[in-house]
Design a protein around this motif. Structure first.
Motif, PDB file in Angstrom:
ATOM      1  N   SER A 189     -53.877  42.585 -36.661  1.00 32.26           N
ATOM      2  CA  SER A 189     -53.225  43.073 -37.867  1.00 32.26           C
ATOM      3  C   SER A 189     -53.172  44.585 -37.786  1.00 32.26           C
ATOM      4  N   ILE A 190     -52.298  45.174 -38.566  1.00 34.01           N
ATOM      5  CA  ILE A 190     -52.266  46.621 -38.695  1.00 34.01           C
ATOM      6  C   ILE A 190     -52.894  46.948 -40.033  1.00 34.01           C
ATOM      7  N   LYS A 191     -53.981  47.700 -39.995  1.00 25.07           N
ATOM      8  CA  LYS A 191     -54.708  48.084 -41.206  1.00 25.07           C
ATOM      9  C   LYS A 191     -54.278  49.495 -41.591  1.00 25.07           C
ATOM     10  N   VAL A 192     -53.756  49.654 -42.791  1.00 30.43           N
ATOM     11  CA  VAL A 192     -53.285  50.948 -43.282  1.00 30.43           C
ATOM     12  C   VAL A 192     -54.104  51.335 -44.505  1.00 30.43           C
ATOM     13  N   SER A 193     -54.684  52.524 -44.456  1.00 28.95           N
ATOM     14  CA  SER A 193     -55.427  53.054 -45.599  1.00 28.95           C
ATOM     15  C   SER A 193     -54.728  54.326 -46.055  1.00 28.95           C
ATOM     16  N   MET A 194     -54.226  54.312 -47.280  1.00 32.41           N
ATOM     17  CA  MET A 194     -53.524  55.478 -47.808  1.00 32.41           C
ATOM     18  C   MET A 194     -54.320  56.083 -48.949  1.00 32.41           C
ATOM     19  N   ALA A 195     -54.470  57.392 -48.919  1.00 41.24           N
ATOM     20  CA  ALA A 195     -55.160  58.115 -49.992  1.00 41.24           C
ATOM     21  C   ALA A 195     -54.113  58.665 -50.959  1.00 41.24           C
ATOM     22  N   LYS A 196     -54.245  58.323 -52.203  1.00 41.34           N
ATOM     23  CA  LYS A 196     -53.300  58.808 -53.211  1.00 41.34           C
ATOM     24  C   LYS A 196     -53.457  60.311 -53.395  1.00 41.34           C
ATOM     25  N   ALA A 197     -52.344  61.015 -53.538  1.00 41.27           N
ATOM     26  CA  ALA A 197     -52.386  62.457 -53.765  1.00 41.27           C
ATOM     27  C   ALA A 197     -53.044  62.760 -55.107  1.00 41.27           C
ATOM     28  N   LYS A 198     -52.773  61.919 -56.088  1.00 38.19           N
ATOM     29  CA  LYS A 198     -53.365  62.080 -57.424  1.00 38.19           C
ATOM     30  C   LYS A 198     -53.946  60.721 -57.818  1.00 38.19           C
ATOM     31  N   PRO A 199     -55.277  60.613 -57.932  1.00 40.52           N
ATOM     32  CA  PRO A 199     -55.879  59.324 -58.272  1.00 40.52           C
ATOM     33  C   PRO A 199     -55.307  58.752 -59.568  1.00 40.52           C
ATOM     34  N   SER A 200     -54.847  57.544 -59.494  1.00 43.41           N
ATOM     35  CA  SER A 200     -54.312  56.824 -60.650  1.00 43.41           C
ATOM     36  C   SER A 200     -54.122  55.371 -60.239  1.00 43.41           C
ATOM     37  N   ARG A 201     -53.871  54.522 -61.215  1.00 47.39           N
ATOM     38  CA  ARG A 201     -53.620  53.117 -60.911  1.00 47.39           C
ATOM     39  C   ARG A 201     -52.128  52.932 -60.668  1.00 47.39           C
ATOM     40  N   TRP A 202     -51.808  52.352 -59.516  1.00 48.44           N
ATOM     41  CA  TRP A 202     -50.415  52.048 -59.201  1.00 48.44           C
ATOM     42  C   TRP A 202     -50.171  50.578 -59.527  1.00 48.44           C
ATOM     43  N   PRO A 203     -49.127  50.249 -60.256  1.00 48.58           N
ATOM     44  CA  PRO A 203     -48.852  48.843 -60.544  1.00 48.58           C
ATOM     45  C   PRO A 203     -48.319  48.099 -59.315  1.00 48.58           C
ATOM     46  N   THR A 204     -47.825  48.857 -58.341  1.00 47.52           N
ATOM     47  CA  THR A 204     -47.284  48.278 -57.117  1.00 47.52           C
ATOM     48  C   THR A 204     -47.308  49.348 -56.031  1.00 47.52           C
ATOM     49  N   LEU A 205     -47.243  48.953 -54.773  1.00 40.32           N
ATOM     50  CA  LEU A 205     -47.270  49.923 -53.682  1.00 40.32           C
ATOM     51  C   LEU A 205     -45.973  50.717 -53.598  1.00 40.32           C
ATOM     52  N   PHE A 206     -44.855  50.029 -53.774  1.00 44.27           N
ATOM     53  CA  PHE A 206     -43.558  50.673 -53.650  1.00 44.27           C
ATOM     54  C   PHE A 206     -42.890  50.858 -55.009  1.00 44.27           C
ATOM     55  N   ALA A 207     -42.055  51.893 -55.093  1.00 44.06           N
ATOM     56  CA  ALA A 207     -41.262  52.112 -56.301  1.00 44.06           C
ATOM     57  C   ALA A 207     -40.328  50.913 -56.484  1.00 44.06           C
ATOM     58  N   ALA A 208     -39.930  50.644 -57.698  1.00 46.50           N
ATOM     59  CA  ALA A 208     -39.091  49.481 -58.004  1.00 46.50           C
ATOM     60  C   ALA A 208     -37.843  49.428 -57.131  1.00 46.50           C
ATOM     61  N   GLY A 209     -37.661  48.315 -56.453  1.00 49.45           N
ATOM     62  CA  GLY A 209     -36.477  48.099 -55.635  1.00 49.45           C
ATOM     63  C   GLY A 209     -36.375  48.981 -54.415  1.00 49.45           C
ATOM     64  N   ALA A 210     -37.482  49.612 -54.004  1.00 49.34           N
ATOM     65  CA  ALA A 210     -37.407  50.589 -52.927  1.00 49.34           C
ATOM     66  C   ALA A 210     -37.932  50.086 -51.594  1.00 49.34           C
ATOM     67  N   ALA A 211     -38.368  48.843 -51.512  1.00 50.67           N
ATOM     68  CA  ALA A 211     -38.934  48.340 -50.263  1.00 50.67           C
ATOM     69  C   ALA A 211     -38.041  47.271 -49.653  1.00 50.67           C
ATOM     70  N   SER A 212     -38.040  47.218 -48.338  1.00 51.37           N
ATOM     71  CA  SER A 212     -37.336  46.156 -47.642  1.00 51.37           C
ATOM     72  C   SER A 212     -38.251  45.605 -46.560  1.00 51.37           C
ATOM     73  N   VAL A 213     -38.241  44.300 -46.405  1.00 50.07           N
ATOM     74  CA  VAL A 213     -39.048  43.635 -45.389  1.00 50.07           C
ATOM     75  C   VAL A 213     -38.088  42.896 -44.477  1.00 50.07           C
ATOM     76  N   VAL A 214     -38.238  43.115 -43.172  1.00 47.91           N
ATOM     77  CA  VAL A 214     -37.388  42.455 -42.196  1.00 47.91           C
ATOM     78  C   VAL A 214     -38.061  41.149 -41.793  1.00 47.91           C
ATOM     79  N   GLU A 215     -37.316  40.048 -41.851  1.00 46.20           N
ATOM     80  CA  GLU A 215     -37.876  38.763 -41.456  1.00 46.20           C
ATOM     81  C   GLU A 215     -38.118  38.746 -39.957  1.00 46.20           C
ATOM     82  N   THR A 216     -39.242  38.171 -39.558  1.00 50.46           N
ATOM     83  CA  THR A 216     -39.526  38.033 -38.136  1.00 50.46           C
ATOM     84  C   THR A 216     -38.920  36.736 -37.639  1.00 50.46           C
ATOM     85  N   GLN A 217     -38.780  36.610 -36.349  1.00 57.02           N
ATOM     86  CA  GLN A 217     -38.251  35.384 -35.764  1.00 57.02           C
ATOM     87  C   GLN A 217     -39.148  34.199 -36.104  1.00 57.02           C
ATOM     88  N   GLU A 218     -40.469  34.411 -36.178  1.00 55.53           N
ATOM     89  CA  GLU A 218     -41.401  33.328 -36.497  1.00 55.53           C
ATOM     90  C   GLU A 218     -41.120  32.756 -37.880  1.00 55.53           C
TER      91      GLU A 218
END
Length: 81
Positions: A47-76
């Motif tokens: 797996s790829i483990k990603v640890s991101m430190a927020k610039a300003k500590p706060s609670r994020w309701p989601t990782l990405f801004a609304a409608g701003a993420a895209s996931v590419v389907e894998t062949q599997e």
């Protein structure tokens, strides 16, 4: 401060597996990534483990801004259908 995230694997395909605008900026100097588990034998699942430190500590309701993420389907995933 960065607000974009993109995951591309060299030698796979040119478009990212995951790409998008983060909900808020992150601190790059305090953020890291690694393959997990460390020292896995060739052919073992990883797996790829990603640890991101927020610039300003706060609670994020989601990782990405609304409608701003895209996931590419894998062949599997396409085979499973």
């Amino acid at each position: 401060m960065p607000t974009r995230f993109s995951l591309t694997i060299r030698g796979e395909k040119p478009e990212p597996y995951l790409s998008g605008t983060l909900f808020r900026p992150i601190n790059v100097d305090e953020s890291h990534w690694q393959l997990w588990p460390v020292g896995a034998a060739e052919g073992e699942p990883r797996s790829i483990k990603v640890s991101m430190a927020k610039a300003k500590p706060s609670r994020w309701p989601t990782l990405f801004a609304a409608g701003a993420a895209s996931v590419v389907e894998t062949q599997e995933k396409k085979k499973d259908r």
